[in-house]
Design an enzyme around this catalytic site. Structure first.
Site, PDB file in Angstrom:
ATOM      1  N   ASN A  29      31.665  41.075  39.638  1.00 44.24           N
ATOM      2  CA  ASN A  29      32.078  42.318  40.305  1.00 44.24           C
ATOM      3  C   ASN A  29      31.385  42.461  41.657  1.00 44.24           C
ATOM      4  OD1 ASN A  29      32.858  42.765  37.442  1.00 44.24           O
ATOM      5  ND2 ASN A  29      33.424  44.785  38.203  1.00 44.24           N
ATOM      6  N   GLY A  56      40.330  41.271  54.496  1.00 44.23           N
ATOM      7  CA  GLY A  56      39.866  42.177  53.456  1.00 44.23           C
ATOM      8  C   GLY A  56      38.352  42.239  53.375  1.00 44.23           C
ATOM      9  N   TYR A  68      46.136  40.298  35.294  1.00 44.30           N
ATOM     10  CA  TYR A  68      45.428  39.841  36.490  1.00 44.30           C
ATOM     11  C   TYR A  68      44.660  38.556  36.209  1.00 44.30           C
ATOM     12  CZ  TYR A  68      41.511  39.471  39.727  1.00 44.30           C
ATOM     13  OH  TYR A  68      40.575  38.988  40.600  1.00 44.30           O
ATOM     14  N   GLY A  73      42.124  37.118  54.705  1.00 42.72           N
ATOM     15  CA  GLY A  73      40.835  37.126  55.395  1.00 42.72           C
ATOM     16  C   GLY A  73      40.476  38.381  56.144  1.00 42.72           C
ATOM     17  N   ALA A 103      44.921  37.721  47.249  1.00 44.44           N
ATOM     18  CA  ALA A 103      45.216  37.973  45.837  1.00 44.44           C
ATOM     19  C   ALA A 103      45.404  39.456  45.600  1.00 44.44           C
ATOM     20  CB  ALA A 103      44.082  37.452  44.949  1.00 44.44           C
TER      21      ALA A 103
END
EC number: 5.1.3.25
Length: 363
Positions: A220, A21, A191, A19, A92
């Site tokens: 994106n 990021g 990924y 959190g 992630a």
């Protein structure tokens, strides 16, 4: 700021993994003040955070716990003192290209980090009301394509021989925008495979434990707050940095790779909108702008902003990259009470303003 009804989060105890990021800071501005307690668990990885310090953009009411989601001991320490009612699972590893050479790291964080979370919930007897997972468009891989006769096929990953021969597209076929209820997930990157595994783990666990789960497959994401130093994610920021320095923006393949670029504000609002719904056993939605934009067109917008040289195609490629990616928002629009507000031109302009402010602040 989102104008959706977030009454279902008012007064709740909220935990956000990863959190601190890009996305985490954006949602903290919308949710931290509404929660009775808002805890962020983040390891402040140097690839994202140049300095292991609390991000300025993280809301002041957010409690930051510097810990790794793969650390069972850290989970015990946190959940022995805190029993969240809502969990937003952002943590992630997200590098598509990097995942080919660091597959173990991606699997450890994305998959094992998720099982550490579920194990800890069970161990500490926490009755979670709602889990929200941010997944990725990477789970679709190349997605579904349609032949001229209407037949829908899944061409799969483009092979090395195809890419070396500069055969970028699948002849005679058109890409169909992905939609969770009709497009089969077939990841073509490590990924993407780990994100799909993450989805499967949480789906199986949440259905067995009757814990409502919402999964958002993000396209994106770009905008103010994204890392300007992480070369593995965020081509909009990367291209912006090059253009600002009056350098030529290099374009892979023939420049006609397409992506669905979605503003961070629209993504944060989608997360709040999802939490504002009465949670179901399982909800799965695509979040994007709903528009496919070529990398060339996006690069030209950025280059024009700075008066930089015309972007140049270099014919290079990355194994595992998909040719085209975009999503069909019809289900998301119908069910979330949300729709994207930001055009690409407006969003890129906002990002450039933020980049200038950041560089001035650091100089």
């Amino acid at each position: 700021m989102s104008d959706v009804n977030a009454s279902l989060v008012d007064g709740k105890k909220i935990l956000v993994t990863g959190g601190a990021g890009f996305i985490g800071c954006a949602i903290s501005e919308r949710l931290a003040a509404r929660a009775s307690r808002y805890v962020v668990m983040d390891n402040l990885h140097p690839q994202i955070h140049a300095n292991a310090v609390r991000p300025v953009a993280l809301h002041e009411k957010a409690e930051l716990v510097v810990a790794d989601v793969t650390d069972a001991g850290a989970w015990d320490a946190l959940l022995s003192d805190f029993q969240p009612e809502i969990i937003i699972h952002l943590a992630a590893e997200t590098g598509t290209g990097q995942s080919l050479t660091e597959a173990s790291r991606h699997a450890l964080v994305n998959v094992v980090g998720t099982t550490r979370l579920t194990d800890a919930i069970v161990k500490h007897g926490i009755a979670v009301e709602h889990i929200l997972l941010t997944s990725s468009r990477a789970v679709y891989g190349e997605g579904a394509w349609q032949k001229a006769d209407g037949t829908i096929v899944y061409p799969g990953q483009r092979g090395r021989a195809q890419l070396e021969a500069a055969q970028w597209d699948f002849p005679g076929m058109t890409m169909l925008p992905s939609r969770a209820d009709r497009t089969e997930p077939r990841p073509t990157s490590v990924y993407g495979a780990t994100k799909l595994a993450q989805e499967h783990v949480l789906r199986a666990w949440s259905l067995a434990t009757k814990t409502p789960l919402s999964i958002l497959r993000l396209q994106n994401v770009y905008g103010p707050g994204q890392s300007l130093t992480n070369s593995y994610t965020g081509i909009v920021a990367l291209f912006s940095r090059l253009a600002r320095e009056k350098k030529v923006i290099p374009l892979y393949e023939d420049g006609n790779v397409t992506r669905d670029f979605v503003s961070i504000d629209d993504v944060a609002d989608a997360i709040v909108a999802t939490l504002a719904r009465e949670p179901e056993a399982l909800s799965l939605f695509d979040i994007g702008s709903g528009q496919a934009t070529s990398i060339l067109d996006m690069a030209r917008i950025i280059a024009a902003h700075y008066g930089a040289p015309e972007p140049q195609v270099n014919g290079a490629f990355r194994d595992g990259d998909v040719r085209h990616a975009a999503c069909d928002l019809s289900e998301s629009l119908a069910n979330l009470g949300w729709k994207p507000q930001w055009s690409l031109e407006r969003g890129i302009g906002e990002l450039q303003t933020w980049i200038a402010q950041e560089l001035d602040r650091k100089n």
